[in-house]
Design a protein around this motif. Structure first.
Motif, PDB file in Angstrom:
ATOM      1  N   GLY B 308       0.805  -1.275   0.123  1.00 15.42           N
ATOM      2  CA  GLY B 308      -0.137  -0.002   0.031  1.00 15.42           C
ATOM      3  C   GLY B 308       0.913   1.121  -0.031  1.00 15.42           C
ATOM      4  O   GLY B 308       2.037   1.193  -0.137  1.00 15.42           O
ATOM      5  N   HIS B 309       0.347   2.453   0.137  1.00 10.48           N
ATOM      6  CA  HIS B 309       0.861   3.692   0.162  1.00 10.48           C
ATOM      7  C   HIS B 309       1.934   3.792   1.319  1.00 10.48           C
ATOM      8  O   HIS B 309       2.993   4.324   1.000  1.00 10.48           O
ATOM      9  N   GLU B 310       1.753   3.155   2.370  1.00 12.00           N
ATOM     10  CA  GLU B 310       2.567   3.188   3.564  1.00 12.00           C
ATOM     11  C   GLU B 310       3.904   2.623   3.440  1.00 12.00           C
ATOM     12  O   GLU B 310       4.796   2.778   4.162  1.00 12.00           O
ATOM     13  N   GLU B 311       3.922   1.716   2.226  1.00 14.92           N
ATOM     14  CA  GLU B 311       5.083   0.854   2.285  1.00 14.92           C
ATOM     15  C   GLU B 311       6.248   1.674   1.237  1.00 14.92           C
ATOM     16  O   GLU B 311       7.263   1.252   0.934  1.00 14.92           O
ATOM     17  N   SER B 312       5.647   2.819   0.854  1.00 18.95           N
ATOM     18  CA  SER B 312       6.632   3.541  -0.232  1.00 18.95           C
ATOM     19  C   SER B 312       7.897   4.242   0.567  1.00 18.95           C
ATOM     20  O   SER B 312       7.720   4.392   1.578  1.00 18.95           O
ATOM     21  N   TYR B 313       8.808   4.448  -0.372  1.00 16.17           N
ATOM     22  CA  TYR B 313      10.149   4.790   0.237  1.00 16.17           C
ATOM     23  C   TYR B 313       9.775   6.378   0.869  1.00 16.17           C
ATOM     24  O   TYR B 313      10.707   6.943   1.403  1.00 16.17           O
ATOM     25  N   ASN B 314       8.786   6.975  -0.050  1.00 12.78           N
ATOM     26  CA  ASN B 314       8.524   8.332   0.158  1.00 12.78           C
ATOM     27  C   ASN B 314       7.136   8.401   0.458  1.00 12.78           C
ATOM     28  O   ASN B 314       6.390   8.869  -0.460  1.00 12.78           O
ATOM     29  N   PRO B 315       6.480   8.048   1.499  1.00 12.89           N
ATOM     30  CA  PRO B 315       5.052   8.192   1.756  1.00 12.89           C
ATOM     31  C   PRO B 315       4.469   9.588   1.809  1.00 12.89           C
ATOM     32  O   PRO B 315       5.216  10.461   2.273  1.00 12.89           O
ATOM     33  N   SER B 316       3.290   9.712   1.861  1.00 17.96           N
ATOM     34  CA  SER B 316       2.530  10.895   2.310  1.00 17.96           C
ATOM     35  C   SER B 316       2.905  11.276   3.698  1.00 17.96           C
ATOM     36  O   SER B 316       2.960  10.169   4.398  1.00 17.96           O
ATOM     37  N   LEU B 317       2.937  12.435   4.265  1.00 19.55           N
ATOM     38  CA  LEU B 317       3.397  12.503   5.422  1.00 19.55           C
ATOM     39  C   LEU B 317       2.448  11.781   6.348  1.00 19.55           C
ATOM     40  O   LEU B 317       2.597  11.291   7.792  1.00 19.55           O
ATOM     41  N   GLU B 318       1.085  11.640   6.070  1.00 18.10           N
ATOM     42  CA  GLU B 318      -0.058  11.182   6.765  1.00 18.10           C
ATOM     43  C   GLU B 318      -0.056   9.848   7.356  1.00 18.10           C
ATOM     44  O   GLU B 318      -0.453   9.153   8.223  1.00 18.10           O
ATOM     45  N   TYR B 319       0.866   9.135   6.455  1.00 20.81           N
ATOM     46  CA  TYR B 319       1.096   7.701   6.687  1.00 20.81           C
ATOM     47  C   TYR B 319       2.219   7.306   7.827  1.00 20.81           C
ATOM     48  O   TYR B 319       2.341   6.147   8.179  1.00 20.81           O
ATOM     49  N   ILE B 320       2.851   8.202   8.154  1.00 21.90           N
ATOM     50  CA  ILE B 320       4.020   8.145   9.140  1.00 21.90           C
ATOM     51  C   ILE B 320       3.245   8.315  10.598  1.00 21.90           C
ATOM     52  O   ILE B 320       3.022   9.302  10.959  1.00 21.90           O
ATOM     53  N   PRO B 321       3.480   7.059  11.335  1.00 22.02           N
ATOM     54  CA  PRO B 321       2.792   7.418  12.789  1.00 22.02           C
ATOM     55  C   PRO B 321       4.022   8.368  13.378  1.00 22.02           C
ATOM     56  O   PRO B 321       5.041   8.556  13.197  1.00 22.02           O
ATOM     57  N   THR B 322       3.334   9.009  14.438  1.00 17.97           N
ATOM     58  CA  THR B 322       3.954  10.045  15.339  1.00 17.97           C
ATOM     59  C   THR B 322       4.907   8.986  16.284  1.00 17.97           C
ATOM     60  O   THR B 322       4.537   7.757  16.557  1.00 17.97           O
ATOM     61  N   GLN B 323       5.643   9.785  16.989  1.00 19.57           N
ATOM     62  CA  GLN B 323       6.399   8.977  18.019  1.00 19.57           C
ATOM     63  C   GLN B 323       5.654   8.457  18.823  1.00 19.57           C
ATOM     64  O   GLN B 323       6.023   7.378  19.514  1.00 19.57           O
ATOM     65  N   GLU B 324       4.641   9.103  19.454  1.00 21.46           N
ATOM     66  CA  GLU B 324       3.739   8.407  20.500  1.00 21.46           C
ATOM     67  C   GLU B 324       3.097   7.139  19.922  1.00 21.46           C
ATOM     68  O   GLU B 324       3.004   6.163  20.810  1.00 21.46           O
ATOM     69  N   GLU B 325       2.756   7.259  18.944  1.00 21.70           N
ATOM     70  CA  GLU B 325       2.025   6.164  18.292  1.00 21.70           C
ATOM     71  C   GLU B 325       3.000   5.096  18.301  1.00 21.70           C
ATOM     72  O   GLU B 325       2.535   3.871  18.777  1.00 21.70           O
TER      73      GLU B 325
END
Lengths: 605, 744
Positions: B308-325
């Motif tokens: 999916g999108h999240e596996e991209s080497y350069n995904p959209s920012l919203e796919y990257i979980p925050t540190q707390e997550e």
């Protein structure tokens, strides 16, 4: 009497007879567990899930027929022979009888897997259908280092490399590549061969880690099967385009590790010759000769000349070659292939040192582009004036040619996925490229469309000469919600809202018209209004909408739960499970939306 | 050459016929042996005949006798060879002769060679013949470098150095002299030496690294230096064994073995040919459908999941979980933890190699060969399509939808209500020990009876001209006179309730000893004293009989009373299980008793069991019979309701799971096709339940409405519900001490 007592002389029945555990199977076949494993892998036998597990839950069950199938496998006998032979060699060695050992080793019994492939894949389509894992594995091993300790031999790694290049060359030549995706794990490719979609993963061209906790024997067994399978598939594919297999490569290019290019050249040379020239001309071996001939035959037709020119090693496979290709292969291609072939038709690429060369050398020609690289054996060098795009991946580019664009590699992959040549501004050297999106996701189905996907859609529409409204300015389109839906750019909820609004408007309008009509007829107003009331009462939706929101929700819930009351248990459970799945999906989308909102707030704030 | 072995085999055959099949091999072997020897002999013939003598000479003294002896000694090998080569005869006598001749021959040879030798010796051993002039010995010649002489001759005189030739002269001399290349300057003696041809040959041989003597044979057969003949005490006195004269048997066997192996093709000398390993596996018959050999369905492995999108080497920012997550993932269970955490790289060059590539591939391999596979049908449908298609509720009106009236006044939970036949009044019994009668239309409370214990059940007499109430409270059942109706009715009621007094003495008689009938003046009615707590009272449709249920009454749990005769009796059937409630059939003389698990249907006239309805429920709480009499609904404590079509089967026609909590009561409407259930979850469901007179058509059940409004108290919700006898209205009695009326 015990519960499962079976009187003597009575055969086992049911699941007890139909399934046996793994250890039973191993004992039955009189082999060791590793050999059994090997057989299972090669024959494609897998455990089954019996309805009733007679021996208990912690066992693996095989179907008895599967095990009988293994029992009659000639390979089993062959494995036994090999084992006996190995013992002979060992005995000779331990008796210091080196001659005998050596003589024995020269004639080791060998086995082939051809018939297994034929058996597992009766038709070629079946083989293609199962090719995903095969390709992924072979591409992985092509990138692995040879490890003595794990028995990963250099020979096999080279074989994997060769097979993978052959496959890629075929795909590239026939323009079957459809989608690409650079992920953290590597690069995914999807091709469509004979109507079958085949997807595989190539690791990044870097030193790979060889972890400890992996049983390489199993992987190598799989690899053994896959190598044979891919060789046969390649054979079939090469023959389908009239190319000899195995291909004979230009040793110079091979030495320069430009195998793929060498293969592409071989295919080009070989596939066209029989079509264009009389068969008397030996095509593959006499390239140099033809180069000499070329001077003398200047008056030959341009077609012929172009072809010869192409075969010259130092010459570029230029525009002329494409002319021929288009002329020859157009009729059998479907529309998508034609589209793919024409994507990079008028572009000429040059790859810098630091970009992943192998991948781009595969991808760009697959979409009709011409490509060269920095290094020996390249078809043309950097100073070529006709180069339109140079792929670079460095913070800054020092010396620049004005006639070409300096773009990052992601641009190529994004353009391919979008099937249009994207504007290069955002991908120029030194910039952070826009997000790279997966082409395998159906955004509509997931329910969340990333911003860049929308941009690409608009660009695609623009390329198709369609005018799409910008999102946010779409208010004037409210009277045609159907159109909005069709475009699929504005989110669905918005469209639904618009539709509802329209519906209400129309109801009110109708009511007004009816009232007018009644007045004209001279009907008493009160009666008319009564009739109206009945009308509206009948239309429960309208009534429900007039209720406060909480009540509406309650009503909806009631309706849902009442429908559930009448469902049979199995259906109800299924329905509930589906609902849970839906809600999970929705929560993921919500999470994305929330994150996006936060990011935007941070940006503005 | 080829013919010879054949001849030999023939002769062999003639001599001894013992040899069987090995004959051929034998012949072959001997022939090959003789071949070899022949070659050898040829060689020796071609060469100078000196060969042997030369070698011998080096080892033995030049004694003719001895030479002869040695040649005799040699006979065993040499002579035999010659014999075989020359004539191929095996005849012993002849051999002897021949041997002799061979010996002679060799002797003569020897003589010749000796003569030759002398000729050669002149050049060879020149040092021995011509004594060196110089006698200085092995000293460095440098010592004499500056001297006039080079040394001393044998007499002690100085030997003068010769005059050096002029370079030109020496050159001219060398030009003229054809042997110049053979000349060597001997520094020791200070003279020119001309090498002979033989000497040059020697030098050449030395340069090549060979033995210098031309005739030296490095591979000459070994001759033992020890002479046994002459020694007094031999090392071994054994005669020379025969095996020394014969070729090895074991070697012979080995050879035979090899020959056989070669013939059979077990030993191959040419390397196996490399066959092309790939070929056209799927020929032209790609369309043919070959079944997998063993007739089992092949289940293809599911393909790996596409990224999916999240596996991209350069995904959209919203796919990257925050540190707390990411931190919160650590708190999750290992199985739930996401396997892949998206990461973002701003350029392709910064992407590292994926460290789990091999292990993920390995896991996939394991899945492929270890995972049990089963074909699962994945349903890809809209979940809403699973819902049954029901007729629109609009068409099934009227039914109760909204709360119209509330009847307030009770202090405790209202446990039971009952409607009067005309529908003008309702009676209710509460846990505060009161029985109230309400006017339906106004909600006015008309009468109150205060009883000592909580009122479990109230029931109006179904006959319109007997306005009396049956009330169960504790161990007592009261028959109360409500005081409604006209005077005539009142009179009749009073009469009916009055006559009760008389049968009291009957109590002593054994017939009705279970229940005590007594006049109750306080409440104006009859009191029936039971021996256990009575949970419910049900009237027969005529209003004369009524039944009471005592759940803990065991064999006497259900009683049927006759009001007119003031008689009570136990039902003549055996109950299995705890009785919960009972009802009379609306038209026939059939009696329904529900125990915890099932419902038993008795014919009262024939006094036998008609049917047993198996509910499959855990605990039945209530039962209601359709006014048609062929359908029964049963409510249970687990929130399920069963609809029985008694003509169809003894199993439920439909099980409706509607309430999450206990169903307290189920009820049919008398005239409308409606039924309802109420439960402790504070709701009441209203259903459309149409029963068709056509027997082929199943009853139609449609849920219509969920009625809410009651509040929960002490975990109890709605305790009872009853339909209005004429209108599609529903009364519900709540544990919150309120009675509600729901109208359409």
């Amino acid at each position: 009497m015990p519960k499962h007592y079976r009187p003597p002389g009575k055969k086992k029945e049911g699941n007890a007879a139909r399934y046996i555990t793994r250890s039973q199977a191993v004992k039955h076949l009189q082999v060791t567990l590793p050999v059994f494993r090997r057989l299972c892998i090669l024959k494609g036998i897998f455990p089954r899930e019996p309805k009733k597990k007679v021996k208990g839950n912690h066992h693996t069950y095989y179907h008895t027929k599967d095990i009988l199938f293994l029992k009659h496998e000639p390979l089993l006998e062959k494995f036994r022979d090999i084992r006996a032979y190995d013992k002979k060699v060992k005995k000779a060695l331990s008796k210091k009888n080196r001659d005998l050992a050596e003589r024995l080793l020269t004639r080791k019994p060998d086995y082939t897997l051809d018939m297994l492939i034929r058996e597992r894949y009766p038709s070629f389509i079946d083989a293609l259908r199962d090719l995903d894992d095969c390709l992924t594995m072979i591409h992985l091993f092509a990138a692995l280092p040879a490890v003595e300790r794990e028995k990963i031999q250099v020979k096999r790694i080279h074989n994997c490399r060769r097979l993978s290049h052959e496959w890629q060359a075929y795909i590239s030549r026939t323009h079957k590549l459809r989608k690409t995706f650079i992920s953290v794990k590597g690069i995914y490719y999807q091709v469509e061969v004979e109507g079958q979609k085949v997807t595989w993963l190539t690791p990044h061209a870097l030193q790979q880690v060889v972890p400890e906790g992996v049983d390489y024997n199993i992987m190598l067994t799989f690899l053994e099967f896959y190598e044979t399978l891919l060789a046969f598939v390649n054979f079939k594919l090469y023959h389908s385009i009239n190319v000899k297999y195995p291909p004979i490569l230009d040793p110079r290019l091979e030495a320069l590790a430009a195998d793929l290019y060498a293969l592409a050249r071989f295919i080009d040379a070989n596939s066209k010759v029989p079509a264009l020239e009389p068969p008397s001309v030996n095509s593959s071996g006499s390239e140099q000769d033809k180069a000499h001939q070329k001077e003398s035959k200047l008056d030959e037709s341009e077609l012929r000349l172009a072809q010869l020119q192409h075969q010259l090693p130092s010459n570029e496979p230029g525009a002329l070659m494409h002319l021929i290709e288009n002329a020859s292969g157009e009729e059998e291609d479907d529309e998508e292939t034609r589209e793919c072939k024409a994507l990079f038709k008028n572009t000429k690429f040059f790859l810098s040192r630091e970009v992943p060369r192998e991948s781009l050398l595969f991808v760009i020609p697959a979409f009709g582009g011409v490509v060269s690289w920095e290094g020996e054996g390249a078809p043309f060098n950097e100073s070529d004036q006709t180069i339109t795009h140079q792929i670079v991946d460095r913070p800054t580019q020092g010396r620049r040619f004005l006639s070409r664009e300096y773009v990052q590699p992601q641009w190529v992959y994004d353009s391919i996925n979008a099937r249009i040549i994207l504007p290069v501004e955002e991908y120029l050297v030194g910039r952070v490229p826009p997000p790279h999106l997966s082409p395998f996701v159906d955004n509509e189905a997931v329910g969340y469309v990333p911003a860049y996907a929308e941009t690409i859609q608009r660009l695609q529409a623009a390329a198709r000469k369609e005018v799409l409204p910008m999102p946010g300015l779409g208010k004037e389109d409210l009277d045609d919600p159907q159109n909005l839906l069709a475009e699929g750019i504005i989110s669905r909820t918005e469209a639904i809202e618009a539709a509802q609004k329209k519906q209400k408007m129309s109801i009110l309008e109708k009511q007004y018209h009816e009232e007018l009509k009644m007045e004209l007829k001279g009907v008493q107003y009160s009666a008319g209004s009564n009739a109206n009331k009945q009308n509206s009462a009948e239309d429960t939706e309208a009534v429900e909408e007039s209720l406060p929101e909480a009540a509406v929700q309650q009503v909806a819930e009631d309706v849902a739960s009442m429908a559930k009351v009448l469902m049979p248990r199995r259906k109800r459970k299924l329905y509930e499970a589906m609902k849970i799945g839906e809600s999970r999906k929705r929560s993921q989308v919500d999470l994305l939306k929330e994150r996006k909102k936060k990011i935007e707030a941070n940006k503005s704030g | 050459m080829k013919l010879k072995p054949e001849q030999e085999t023939v002769t062999n055959g003639e001599v001894d016929n013992k040899e069987g099949e090995e004959e051929e091999e034998d012949a072959l072997e001997t022939s090959s042996g003789s071949d070899y020897e022949e070659d050898d002999a040829d060689l020796s013939e071609d060469d100078d005949t000196l060969t042997e003598s030369g070698s011998e000479e080096s080892e033995f003294s030049e004694n003719e006798q001895e030479i002869a002896a040695t040649s005799d000694d040699d006979y065993s090998t040499d002579g035999a060879d010659h014999g075989q080569h020359d004539h191929g005869r095996t005849d012993n006598g002849r051999r002897q002769q021949k041997q002799d001749r061979g010996a002679d021959h060799s002797q003569s040879e020897q003589n010749e060679s000796d003569e030759d030798n002398q000729g050669v010796e002149e050049s060879d051993s020149s040092e021995d013949e011509v004594a060196p002039l110089n006698t200085v010995g092995e000293v460095p010649l440098e010592w004499y470098k500056d001297e006039e002489h080079i040394g001393y001759d044998i007499t002690g005189k100085k030997i003068k150095k010769k005059e050096r030739k002029d370079k030109l002269d020496s050159f001219l001399a060398s030009v003229d002299d054809s042997r110049n290349w053979r000349k060597i300057h001997d520094e020791y003696n200070d003279e020119e030496v001309v090498l002979t041809e033989h000497e040059t040959k020697l030098i050449r041989k030395l340069l090549k690294g060979q033995a210098p003597h031309a005739n030296f044979d490095p591979y000459a057969p070994y001759v033992d230096w020890f002479d046994f003949e002459d020694s007094k005490h031999p090392l071994s006195s054994a005669p020379e064994p025969k095996r020394r004269f014969l070729s090895s048997k074991w070697e012979h066997k080995k050879v035979v073995q090899y020959v056989r192996a070669i013939r059979k093709g077990l030993i191959k000398f040419d390397k196996p040919k490399e066959e092309p390993r790939v070929y056209h596996l799927w020929g032209d018959d790609s369309s043919s459908k070959e079944k997998s050999g063993h007739g089992l369905a092949y289940i293809p492995a599911p393909k790996p999941k596409l990224p999916g999108h999240e596996e991209s080497y350069n995904p959209s920012l919203e796919y990257i979980p925050t540190q707390e997550e990411i931190n919160s993932y650590q708190l999750m269970f290992e199985e739930d933890r996401p396997k892949f955490i998206p990461k973002r790289f701003t350029s392709l060059r910064s992407v590292p190699a994926y460290e789990k590539a091999v292990s993920e591939s390995f896991e996939r391999c394991l899945d492929l060969y270890l995972c049990p596979r089963a074909r699962k049908k994945r349903i890809n449908i809209d979940p809403e399509s699973l819902k049954p298609k029901l007729p629109s509720r609009k068409n099934l009106k009227p039914y109760p939808t909204t709360c119209y009236l509330e009847y307030r006044g009770h202090k405790g939970a209202v446990l039971s209500i009952s409607t009067e036949d005309s529908g003008e009044w309702i009676a209710s019994g509460s846990s505060d020990g009161t029985v109230r009668v309400w006017e339906v239309e106004t909600g006015r409370c008309l009468r109150i009876w205060e009883l000592d214990e909580a009122v479990q059940h109230v029931a109006w007499n179904p006959s319109p001209d007997l306005p009396i109430l049956a009330v169960s409270t504790g161990q007592d059942v009261f028959i109360l006179n409500t005081g409604f109706g006209n005077e005539e009715d009142q009179k009749r009621v009073k009469e009916l309730l009055h006559v009760e007094k008389n049968p009291e003495p009957d109590d002593s008689s054994n017939a009705t000893s279970i229940v005590g009938w007594a006049q109750d003046d306080k409440h104006g009615g009859v009191r029936l004293k039971h021996f256990k707590t009575v949970s419910s009272v049900e009237w027969h449709r005529r209003g004369d009989y009524f039944s009471t249920v005592m759940p803990s009454g065991e064999s006497r749990a259900i009683l049927i009373h006759q009001l007119s005769k003031k008689v009570s009796q136990i039902i003549p059937f055996k109950l299995r299980g705890l009785p919960v409630s009972s009802t009379f059939h609306p038209t026939r003389s059939v009696f329904f008793v529900s125990t915890k698990k099932n419902v038993r249907v008795y014919d009262l006239l024939k006094q036998k069991l008609v049917k047993k309805l198996e509910t499959g429920l855990r605990e039945v709480s209530s039962i209601a019979v359709h006014p048609g009499g062929d359908n029964v609904i049963v409510g249970s404590r687990e929130g399920k309701m069963c609809w029985f079509d008694m003509d169809l089967s003894s199993k439920p026609y439909r099980i409706l799971k509607c309430h999450p909590k206990d169903i307290t009561s189920v009820v049919f409407h008398r005239s409308y096709p409606l039924f309802a259930s109420c439960s402790d979850d504070c709701t009441a469901y209203v259903f459309h339940g149409m029963v068709y007179s056509d027997l082929n058509q199943n009853p139609l059940i449609v849920p219509l409405e969920i009625l809410r409004g009651h509040a929960s108290s002490n975990g109890r919700g709605v305790m009872d519900c009853k339909f209005h006898p004429r209108q599609p209205w529903l009364f519900t009695a709540g544990a919150d001490s309120v009675i509600r009326l729901f109208c359409h």
